[in-house]
Design a protein around this motif. Structure first.
Motif, short mmCIF file in Angstrom:
data_model
loop_
_atom_site.label_atom_id
_atom_site.label_comp_id
_atom_site.label_asym_id
_atom_site.label_seq_id
_atom_site.Cartn_x
_atom_site.Cartn_y
_atom_site.Cartn_z
N ASN A 25 0.83 -1.19 0.00
CA ASN A 25 0.00 0.00 0.00
C ASN A 25 0.88 1.26 0.00
O ASN A 25 1.54 1.55 1.00
N PRO A 26 0.88 2.02 -1.09
CA PRO A 26 1.75 3.21 -1.14
C PRO A 26 1.44 4.24 -0.06
O PRO A 26 2.31 5.04 0.30
N TYR A 27 0.20 4.23 0.46
CA TYR A 27 -0.17 5.17 1.51
C TYR A 27 0.76 5.05 2.71
O TYR A 27 1.03 6.04 3.40
N LYS A 28 1.26 3.85 2.97
CA LYS A 28 2.06 3.61 4.17
C LYS A 28 3.56 3.85 3.95
O LYS A 28 4.32 3.90 4.92
N HIS A 29 4.00 3.98 2.70
CA HIS A 29 5.42 4.13 2.43
C HIS A 29 5.96 5.44 3.02
O HIS A 29 5.33 6.50 2.90
N GLY A 30 7.10 5.35 3.67
CA GLY A 30 7.69 6.51 4.30
C GLY A 30 7.14 6.82 5.68
O GLY A 30 7.61 7.74 6.35
N ARG A 31 6.14 6.04 6.11
CA ARG A 31 5.60 6.20 7.45
C ARG A 31 6.23 5.18 8.39
O ARG A 31 7.06 4.37 7.99
N PHE A 32 5.80 5.21 9.64
CA PHE A 32 6.38 4.36 10.67
C PHE A 32 5.25 3.71 11.45
O PHE A 32 4.17 4.29 11.64
N THR A 33 5.50 2.50 11.92
CA THR A 33 4.47 1.78 12.67
C THR A 33 4.21 2.49 14.01
O THR A 33 5.13 3.00 14.64
N GLY A 63 3.80 3.33 17.77
CA GLY A 63 4.39 2.79 19.00
C GLY A 63 5.80 2.27 18.81
O GLY A 63 6.74 2.71 19.48
N THR A 64 6.00 1.36 17.87
CA THR A 64 7.31 0.72 17.69
C THR A 64 8.22 1.48 16.75
O THR A 64 9.42 1.19 16.68
N ARG A 65 7.68 2.43 15.96
CA ARG A 65 8.46 3.33 15.11
C ARG A 65 9.33 2.58 14.09
O ARG A 65 10.47 2.96 13.83
N ILE A 66 8.82 1.51 13.52
CA ILE A 66 9.55 0.74 12.51
C ILE A 66 9.23 1.31 11.13
O ILE A 66 8.07 1.48 10.78
N PRO A 67 10.25 1.61 10.31
CA PRO A 67 10.00 2.21 8.99
C PRO A 67 9.22 1.26 8.08
O PRO A 67 9.42 0.05 8.11
N ILE A 68 8.34 1.85 7.25
CA ILE A 68 7.57 1.07 6.27
C ILE A 68 8.04 1.48 4.88
O ILE A 68 7.98 2.66 4.51
N LEU A 69 8.51 0.50 4.12
CA LEU A 69 9.12 0.74 2.82
C LEU A 69 8.37 -0.02 1.73
O LEU A 69 7.56 -0.90 2.02
N PRO A 70 8.66 0.27 0.45
CA PRO A 70 8.05 -0.49 -0.64
C PRO A 70 8.56 -1.93 -0.65
O PRO A 70 9.69 -2.21 -0.20
N PRO A 71 7.79 -2.88 -1.18
CA PRO A 71 8.18 -4.30 -1.16
C PRO A 71 9.48 -4.59 -1.89
O PRO A 71 10.18 -5.56 -1.55
N GLU A 72 9.84 -3.78 -2.88
CA GLU A 72 11.07 -4.03 -3.66
C GLU A 72 12.33 -3.99 -2.80
O GLU A 72 13.37 -4.53 -3.20
N ARG A 73 12.21 -3.40 -1.63
CA ARG A 73 13.40 -3.28 -0.77
C ARG A 73 13.91 -4.65 -0.31
O ARG A 73 15.12 -4.83 -0.08
N ILE A 74 13.01 -5.63 -0.19
CA ILE A 74 13.44 -6.96 0.27
C ILE A 74 14.41 -7.58 -0.72
O ILE A 74 15.48 -8.08 -0.33
N ALA A 75 14.08 -7.58 -2.01
CA ALA A 75 14.96 -8.17 -3.01
C ALA A 75 16.28 -7.42 -3.09
O ALA A 75 17.33 -8.02 -3.37
N ALA A 76 16.24 -6.10 -2.85
CA ALA A 76 17.47 -5.32 -2.90
C ALA A 76 18.40 -5.65 -1.73
O ALA A 76 19.63 -5.74 -1.91
N ASP A 77 17.83 -5.87 -0.55
CA ASP A 77 18.65 -6.08 0.65
C ASP A 77 18.97 -7.54 0.94
O ASP A 77 19.91 -7.84 1.67
N LYS A 78 18.16 -8.47 0.42
CA LYS A 78 18.37 -9.91 0.63
C LYS A 78 18.56 -10.26 2.12
O LYS A 78 19.60 -10.78 2.53
N PRO A 79 17.57 -9.99 2.96
CA PRO A 79 17.70 -10.30 4.39
C PRO A 79 17.70 -11.80 4.64
O PRO A 79 17.26 -12.59 3.80
N ASP A 80 18.17 -12.18 5.82
CA ASP A 80 18.18 -13.60 6.19
C ASP A 80 16.77 -14.11 6.49
O ASP A 80 16.45 -15.26 6.18
N TYR A 81 15.94 -13.26 7.08
CA TYR A 81 14.58 -13.67 7.46
C TYR A 81 13.59 -12.56 7.11
O TYR A 81 13.91 -11.37 7.21
N VAL A 82 12.39 -12.98 6.76
CA VAL A 82 11.28 -12.05 6.56
C VAL A 82 10.16 -12.47 7.50
O VAL A 82 9.61 -13.57 7.38
N LEU A 83 9.84 -11.61 8.46
CA LEU A 83 8.77 -11.88 9.41
C LEU A 83 7.45 -11.45 8.77
O LEU A 83 7.23 -10.27 8.49
#
Length: 416
Positions: free
Chosen positions: A343-351, A353-373
């Motif tokens: 949802n583009p509405y959420k991009h650049g915002r933060f969750t 209470g927990t203040r976790i950044p919300i990014l576009p889905p393409e970021r996962i393929a770019a960063d190649k993390p070990d785990y996706v929760l």
């Protein structure tokens, strides 16, 4: 909270206390990060007279839904669910070219667009200004309003009675259960049908789905409690379907009490299941808080141990349920670097209470993390397929509910 909002009883008993959290859909813009956030107790209780599970109405629907972050059309499986429902409802109710369909809490028109495509007259009633505008842009007639008996009567006077009234995933969102139900009755024709989908308290308890408890969900239904709620507005339950949506939902088919007749056998079958699970006595609720505490411990242990190994964990999705989970577990960006959302509405915002950044889905393929929760675990089948590319670099998916599980490969899982 001192009295049940449905029957007025004072016999309310604690089920689980999740502390105090911000409203789950109040995503923060970057320029608000230094501002305080209001938090509200999140304490689920059950009425031992009518067995409606409920939280105190500390936040008004007007605060939550004036501008809303959830757009139904961003879930592929949910749009398909709506298309199938419309096709089935046309056959069940016998909707012809002269029929009229109303959906309450119609969101961005994800369901009624299938009604429009069939040439059937319809109207959405959606309180959120932004998503209602999206529905109108998509060609779905939409009234920006909350449903009340007066609203229902006004719509009926202007458009005529509805052959079918649909209320999907809204019956939990309204603190005035009786007034809302009377609004449904005002909308529906005297020989018409009402279809309501709402999460089933039976699966919430059995599958440990405590993250679906949040401030915009004021109550949680068994079929037994739903029968009483419907009756408060002059409606009677005639059939029920068990659905896999949202981890386990019920579809309630109701009609005006005067024409309802005897309910289908499935109603008695589900009532028997609820009784066997202890949901009409306190025994069915007593162990829930213990199992909730285990989810918190297991997720924190996993995240802390991954961090100590130098492994990266990011999130997928920013649903309301995810914010209950993250706040209850105390997860911060040191343990979950960011989450992504379609949802583009959420991009650049933060969750909240927990203040976790919300990014576009393409970021996962770019960063190649070990785990996706995966936070919207209710879309598990859809997201395992969508996120299959994570396995290309040896990454794994993590599902926190009903218990922590790590998907190591397409065909194998390890459960904590």
């Amino acid at each position: 909270m001192t009295r049940c909002r449905l029957c007025g009883s004072a016999a309310l008993v604690s089920v689980v206390d999740l502390g105090a959290t911000p409203p789950c859909e109040s995503f923060l813009a970057a320029d608000r990060l230094d501002e305080p956030e209001p938090t509200y107790p999140l304490h689920l209780r059950v009425c031992t007279d009518c067995w409606l599970a409920q939280i105190p109405p500390l936040i008004t629907p007007e605060e939550t839904f004036k501008e809303y972050a959830y757009f139904s059309s961003y879930s592929t499986s949910w749009v398909e669910h709506a298309r199938t429902f419309v096709a089935d409802a046309v056959r069940r109710v016998g909707l012809g070219p002269d029929a009229f369909v109303v959906e309450v809490a119609s969101n961005d028109g994800y369901l009624l667009k299938h009604v429009v495509d069939r040439g059937i007259r319809c109207l959405g009633i959606e309180p959120s200004v932004n998503v209602g505008a999206a529905a109108r842009d998509a060609g779905v007639p939409t009234l920006t309003e909350f449903l009340s008996p007066d609203t229902g009567a006004a719509v009926r006077a202007e458009h005529g009675p509805a052959n079918l009234v649909v209320a999907n995933n809204v019956y939990a969102h309204i603190p005035d259960v009786v007034g809302f139900t009377r609004g449904l009755r005002a909308l529906v024709a005297d020989d018409g049908w009402v279809s309501i989908e709402v999460q089933h308290l039976l699966t919430l308890i059995e599958e440990n789905q405590y993250d679906t408890i949040y401030h915009e969900h004021f109550q949680y239904y068994t079929v037994a409690a739903a029968i009483r709620a419907l009756a408060s507005g002059g409606l009677a339950l005639v059939d029920v379907e068990l659905l896999p949506t949202h981890g386990g939902s019920i579809r309630l088919w109701a009609r005006p009490a005067e024409v309802a007749g005897e309910p289908a056998r499935r109603v008695a079958d589900v009532l028997d299941r609820e009784k066997a699970a202890g949901l009409q006595e306190l025994s069915g609720y007593t162990e829930f808080s213990t199992r909730v505490a285990k989810v918190r411990r297991d997720l924190l242990k996993f995240l802390v141990e991954a961090a100590e190994r130098g492994e990266t964990v990011v999130g997928y999705g920013a649903p309301g349920k995810g914010n209950t989970l993250l706040n209850h577990c105390g997860v911060r960006p040191d343990l979950l670097a960011y989450t992504v959302d379609r949802n583009p509405y959420k991009h650049g915002r933060f969750t909240p209470g927990t203040r976790i950044p919300i990014l576009p889905p393409e970021r996962i393929a770019a960063d190649k993390p070990d785990y996706v929760l995966v936070l919207p675990w209710n879309l598990r089948a859809e997201l395992v397929e969508q996120l299959s590319y994570v396995h290309d670099w040896g990454g794994r998916l993590v599902f926190p509910i009903p218990e922590l599980s790590v998907v190591e490969a397409a065909s194998r899982e390890v459960t904590a």
